[in-house]
Design a protein around this motif. Sequence first.
Motif, PDB file in Angstrom:
ATOM      1  N   PHE A 233      10.595 154.294 -12.712  1.00 51.10           N
ATOM      2  CA  PHE A 233      11.971 153.919 -12.402  1.00 51.10           C
ATOM      3  C   PHE A 233      12.861 153.864 -13.649  1.00 51.10           C
ATOM      4  CE2 PHE A 233      10.259 152.085  -8.339  1.00 51.10           C
ATOM      5  CZ  PHE A 233      11.040 152.879  -7.494  1.00 51.10           C
ATOM      6  N   GLU A 234      12.298 153.567 -14.792  1.00 50.28           N
ATOM      7  CA  GLU A 234      13.099 153.513 -16.013  1.00 50.28           C
ATOM      8  C   GLU A 234      13.653 154.884 -16.389  1.00 50.28           C
ATOM      9  OE1 GLU A 234      10.851 151.756 -19.134  1.00 50.28           O
ATOM     10  OE2 GLU A 234      10.881 149.734 -18.249  1.00 50.28           O
ATOM     11  N   ASP A 235      13.045 155.943 -15.871  1.00 46.59           N
ATOM     12  CA  ASP A 235      13.480 157.303 -16.180  1.00 46.59           C
ATOM     13  C   ASP A 235      14.499 157.841 -15.174  1.00 46.59           C
ATOM     14  OD1 ASP A 235      11.599 157.672 -18.397  1.00 46.59           O
ATOM     15  OD2 ASP A 235      10.060 157.660 -16.834  1.00 46.59           O
ATOM     16  N   VAL A 236      14.789 157.084 -14.127  1.00 41.66           N
ATOM     17  CA  VAL A 236      15.685 157.566 -13.082  1.00 41.66           C
ATOM     18  C   VAL A 236      17.137 157.362 -13.495  1.00 41.66           C
ATOM     19  CG1 VAL A 236      16.408 157.305 -10.681  1.00 41.66           C
ATOM     20  CG2 VAL A 236      13.985 157.106 -11.292  1.00 41.66           C
ATOM     21  N   GLU A 237      17.917 158.435 -13.444  1.00 40.36           N
ATOM     22  CA  GLU A 237      19.337 158.350 -13.801  1.00 40.36           C
ATOM     23  C   GLU A 237      20.153 157.778 -12.645  1.00 40.36           C
ATOM     24  OE1 GLU A 237      20.974 161.922 -15.415  1.00 40.36           O
ATOM     25  OE2 GLU A 237      19.131 162.419 -16.477  1.00 40.36           O
ATOM     26  N   PHE A 238      19.931 158.272 -11.439  1.00 40.84           N
ATOM     27  CA  PHE A 238      20.643 157.755 -10.269  1.00 40.84           C
ATOM     28  C   PHE A 238      19.952 158.250  -9.005  1.00 40.84           C
ATOM     29  CE2 PHE A 238      22.869 161.671 -11.538  1.00 40.84           C
ATOM     30  CZ  PHE A 238      22.876 162.401 -10.358  1.00 40.84           C
ATOM     31  N   ILE A 239      20.408 157.718  -7.882  1.00 43.12           N
ATOM     32  CA  ILE A 239      19.929 158.138  -6.567  1.00 43.12           C
ATOM     33  C   ILE A 239      20.940 159.119  -5.985  1.00 43.12           C
ATOM     34  CG2 ILE A 239      19.249 157.416  -4.261  1.00 43.12           C
ATOM     35  CD1 ILE A 239      17.469 156.259  -6.468  1.00 43.12           C
ATOM     36  N   GLY A 240      20.467 160.283  -5.531  1.00 41.51           N
ATOM     37  CA  GLY A 240      21.341 161.260  -4.903  1.00 41.51           C
ATOM     38  C   GLY A 240      21.120 161.289  -3.399  1.00 41.51           C
ATOM     39  N   THR A 241      22.205 161.441  -2.654  1.00 45.26           N
ATOM     40  CA  THR A 241      22.088 161.546  -1.201  1.00 45.26           C
ATOM     41  C   THR A 241      23.268 162.339  -0.671  1.00 45.26           C
ATOM     42  OG1 THR A 241      21.604 160.281   0.829  1.00 45.26           O
ATOM     43  CG2 THR A 241      23.320 159.408  -0.638  1.00 45.26           C
ATOM     44  N   ALA A 242      23.428 162.384   0.653  1.00 47.23           N
ATOM     45  CA  ALA A 242      24.535 163.104   1.278  1.00 47.23           C
ATOM     46  C   ALA A 242      25.656 162.135   1.645  1.00 47.23           C
ATOM     47  CB  ALA A 242      24.050 163.818   2.548  1.00 47.23           C
ATOM     48  N   THR A 243      26.872 162.648   1.709  1.00 47.95           N
ATOM     49  CA  THR A 243      27.997 161.790   2.076  1.00 47.95           C
ATOM     50  C   THR A 243      27.789 161.167   3.458  1.00 47.95           C
ATOM     51  OG1 THR A 243      29.152 163.782   2.835  1.00 47.95           O
ATOM     52  CG2 THR A 243      29.722 162.956   0.651  1.00 47.95           C
ATOM     53  N   ARG A 244      27.075 161.852   4.315  1.00 43.59           N
ATOM     54  CA  ARG A 244      26.856 161.282   5.647  1.00 43.59           C
ATOM     55  C   ARG A 244      25.827 160.151   5.634  1.00 43.59           C
ATOM     56  NH1 ARG A 244      22.570 163.350   8.771  1.00 43.59           N
ATOM     57  NH2 ARG A 244      21.251 164.877   7.714  1.00 43.59           N
ATOM     58  N   LYS A 245      25.172 159.940   4.495  1.00 42.07           N
ATOM     59  CA  LYS A 245      24.205 158.862   4.363  1.00 42.07           C
ATOM     60  C   LYS A 245      24.644 157.789   3.362  1.00 42.07           C
ATOM     61  CE  LYS A 245      20.964 160.175   7.204  1.00 42.07           C
ATOM     62  NZ  LYS A 245      20.579 159.314   8.356  1.00 42.07           N
ATOM     63  N   GLU A 246      25.833 157.929   2.808  1.00 42.77           N
ATOM     64  CA  GLU A 246      26.230 157.075   1.689  1.00 42.77           C
ATOM     65  C   GLU A 246      26.453 155.612   2.068  1.00 42.77           C
ATOM     66  OE1 GLU A 246      29.840 158.609   0.087  1.00 42.77           O
ATOM     67  OE2 GLU A 246      30.889 158.594   2.003  1.00 42.77           O
ATOM     68  N   ASP A 247      26.591 155.317   3.355  1.00 40.54           N
ATOM     69  CA  ASP A 247      26.823 153.937   3.780  1.00 40.54           C
ATOM     70  C   ASP A 247      25.580 153.288   4.389  1.00 40.54           C
ATOM     71  OD1 ASP A 247      29.514 153.959   2.992  1.00 40.54           O
ATOM     72  OD2 ASP A 247      30.116 154.921   4.866  1.00 40.54           O
ATOM     73  N   GLU A 248      24.428 153.909   4.221  1.00 35.52           N
ATOM     74  CA  GLU A 248      23.197 153.315   4.748  1.00 35.52           C
ATOM     75  C   GLU A 248      22.910 151.988   4.030  1.00 35.52           C
ATOM     76  OE1 GLU A 248      20.847 153.838   7.025  1.00 35.52           O
ATOM     77  OE2 GLU A 248      21.820 155.586   7.916  1.00 35.52           O
ATOM     78  N   PRO A 249      22.927 150.863   4.724  1.00 37.14           N
ATOM     79  CA  PRO A 249      22.722 149.567   4.059  1.00 37.14           C
ATOM     80  C   PRO A 249      21.409 149.481   3.289  1.00 37.14           C
ATOM     81  CG  PRO A 249      23.564 149.254   6.284  1.00 37.14           C
ATOM     82  CD  PRO A 249      23.214 150.708   6.163  1.00 37.14           C
ATOM     83  N   GLY A 250      20.323 149.969   3.893  1.00 43.24           N
ATOM     84  CA  GLY A 250      19.025 149.884   3.223  1.00 43.24           C
ATOM     85  C   GLY A 250      18.991 150.659   1.930  1.00 43.24           C
ATOM     86  N   LEU A 251      19.601 151.835   1.927  1.00 46.62           N
ATOM     87  CA  LEU A 251      19.654 152.659   0.710  1.00 46.62           C
ATOM     88  C   LEU A 251      20.441 151.933  -0.387  1.00 46.62           C
ATOM     89  CD1 LEU A 251      20.466 156.467   0.587  1.00 46.62           C
ATOM     90  CD2 LEU A 251      21.340 154.886  -1.112  1.00 46.62           C
ATOM     91  N   LEU A 252      21.613 151.415  -0.029  1.00 40.42           N
ATOM     92  CA  LEU A 252      22.460 150.743  -1.013  1.00 40.42           C
ATOM     93  C   LEU A 252      21.796 149.478  -1.548  1.00 40.42           C
ATOM     94  CD1 LEU A 252      25.930 151.175   0.747  1.00 40.42           C
ATOM     95  CD2 LEU A 252      24.960 152.552  -1.101  1.00 40.42           C
ATOM     96  N   GLU A 253      21.142 148.743  -0.675  1.00 34.22           N
ATOM     97  CA  GLU A 253      20.466 147.517  -1.110  1.00 34.22           C
ATOM     98  C   GLU A 253      19.305 147.840  -2.046  1.00 34.22           C
ATOM     99  OE1 GLU A 253      19.340 145.612   2.495  1.00 34.22           O
ATOM    100  OE2 GLU A 253      21.419 145.272   3.141  1.00 34.22           O
ATOM    101  N   ALA A 254      18.560 148.895  -1.737  1.00 32.83           N
ATOM    102  CA  ALA A 254      17.432 149.284  -2.589  1.00 32.83           C
ATOM    103  C   ALA A 254      17.925 149.742  -3.960  1.00 32.83           C
ATOM    104  CB  ALA A 254      16.628 150.396  -1.911  1.00 32.83           C
TER     105      ALA A 254
END
Length: 321
Positions: A233-254
């Motif tokens: 995880f220390e090597d991860v720059e960011f999480i990429g996803t689709a605009t249609r998934k950008e409001d998923e609560p579980g994704l944002l919380e994680a």
Amino acid sequence: MSSGTDDDGGHCSAPDSDGEVAEEIGIVSFGRKMETANEIKSGLEDRYETIDIIEYHGDVFEEHWGEYDCFVGLMASGIAMRKTAHLLDDKWEDPAIVVVDEELTWAIPITGGHHGANQVAGDLATMGAVPAMTTASEAAGKQGVESRAKAMDAHVVNGDSTVQTNLAVLDDNLGPVARLEGPRAVLVGDDVTVLKRNSDDGVVIGTGSVSGARKDAFLAAWEEALSRTEYDFEDVEFIGTATRKEDEPGLLEAAQELDLGVVSFDKETLLAHEGPTPSKSKELIGWPGVSEASAIAGGREQELLLEKTSYENEVTVAIGR
């Protein structure tokens, strides 16, 4: 921490710094409110490089101006405004200022909303404070270019351009961030914001999911995928996803739990970076597989390191760089 041009200690002291990110915090508090100040420090200290508590006196801001990315004023907003107004010079050089009340009811960015104050107010929200953000893009529920830079582990090189590009964000006319790899010379106008990566290393986690996927499912899926590589995880720059998934609560919380930014790619961008694994969503709704396409689109080399894996038929993950 270097400012980029000098040794005055100010993280926000140069337009070519990652001034939209706050890492060194000064909590300014009256003596009678020290208990709350220590509560704030304990609640936030694992998210910042430095958090100091400074007892208030008449010249406290002037005395410590330039030492911190952001001041958290445990005081009335009027006091903070009167005591700092004569110190303010340039939004890219000035430290951010957030005021919060003793009951931790409100966290109010006063200056530097896009340069650390909104970030700190958002973190104070995890302690119960309501972040009163008034910057136009955030007030409209949209991600300004400075926030995009933070999410992508980059910084804004030409700060004056953000006035025009954030207006485009409000009008939904900005579109995705275009990536250019060099060596290359680029000529831009005043209405083009240039983002520069803070590091050339690292990987991008591309992720998709079923609707309503759990936070724990995202965390477990990402950890399992990384375990198949030489990265963590220390090597991860960011999480990429689709605009249609950008409001998923579980994704944002994680992502928030891991202190990682989330970058959302539109359909056209993902189609241009489609991965090798066939996807049912391509047949059903015309979108390519989100995890592989966003991992490729987000990576500096646009190279897929790990093809799509699925976790409990709930979350999909791919890794790119």
